[in-house]
Design an enzyme around this catalytic site. Structure first.
Site, PDB file in Angstrom:
ATOM      1  CG  HIS A 185      19.481  30.732  -6.184  1.00  0.00           C
ATOM      2  ND1 HIS A 185      18.510  29.931  -6.753  1.00  0.00           N
ATOM      3  CD2 HIS A 185      18.920  31.955  -6.052  1.00  0.00           C
ATOM      4  CE1 HIS A 185      17.405  30.650  -6.952  1.00  0.00           C
ATOM      5  NE2 HIS A 185      17.622  31.884  -6.527  1.00  0.00           N
ATOM      6  CG  HIS A 187      17.020  34.702  -2.648  1.00  0.00           C
ATOM      7  ND1 HIS A 187      15.654  34.609  -2.540  1.00  0.00           N
ATOM      8  CD2 HIS A 187      17.322  34.357  -3.923  1.00  0.00           C
ATOM      9  CE1 HIS A 187      15.164  34.199  -3.711  1.00  0.00           C
ATOM     10  NE2 HIS A 187      16.154  34.053  -4.565  1.00  0.00           N
ATOM     11  CD  GLU A 188      20.280  35.945  -5.707  1.00  0.00           C
ATOM     12  OE1 GLU A 188      20.489  34.958  -6.443  1.00  0.00           O
ATOM     13  OE2 GLU A 188      19.206  36.566  -5.720  1.00  0.00           O
TER      14      GLU A 188
HETATM   15 NI    NI Z   1      16.333  33.509  -6.548  1.00  0.00          NI
END
Ligand code: NI
Length: 152
Positions: free
Chosen positions: A133, A129-130
């Site tokens: 980003h 997830h990170e």
């Molecule tokens: Ni996030």
């Protein structure tokens, strides 16, 4: 210092971040601010673009300690999991995302030294997830099913 977390719709969240080349005090302050901001918001991960800094920097703490990733790269992944995710930049939403069950990551620490991590379950999701980003990818792009929050 607690920084403002950019919210969904802010174009900065869609930018691709650049690699860190200087391992100086400024980077240390950025990492400290990110961790403080993440904890204050009761999150388990935060990427630099979420506070408007377009650098490849991530902090994660899924309950077993602070992880700092600079210029992280996923080196291996296997298996799969389907679990709900949220994001500090999409408050009040949760949705199921397909992620690998196991992930290996290499990165640099705040001093520029190589570090390696392996994660499964929640930590594997957090890594994916990170790192997404940093490439302007939000989990909402990958949601298979949104979860209706119970109304109070
Ligand atoms: Ni996030």
């Amino acid at each position: 210092m607690i920084r403002e977390i950019l919210q969904f719709g802010d174009p900065v969240l869609r930018e691709c971040c650049t690699e860190v080349t200087e391992f100086d005090k400024e980077l240390g302050s950025l990492l400290d601010d990110m961790y403080e901001t993440m904890c204050h918001a009761e999150g388990i991960g935060l990427a630099a673009p979420q506070i408007g800094v377009l650098k490849r920097v991530v902090v994660i703490d899924t309950g077993s300690g602070r992880i700092e990733l600079v210029n992280p790269v996923i080196t291996a992944m296997w298996g799969k999991q389907f679990e709900p995710e949220g994001c500090l930049s999409l408050e009040g939403k949760r949705g199921v995302v397909k992620r690998p069950a196991h992930v290996r990551v290499k990165a640099l620490n705040r001093f520029g030294k190589p570090v390696k991590y392996r994660g499964k379950e929640l930590l594997a999701r957090a890594f994916c997830h990170e790192i997404d980003h940093l490439n302007g990818i939000l989990y909402e792009d990958k949601v298979l099913e949104w979860i209706e929050e119970d109304e109070e």
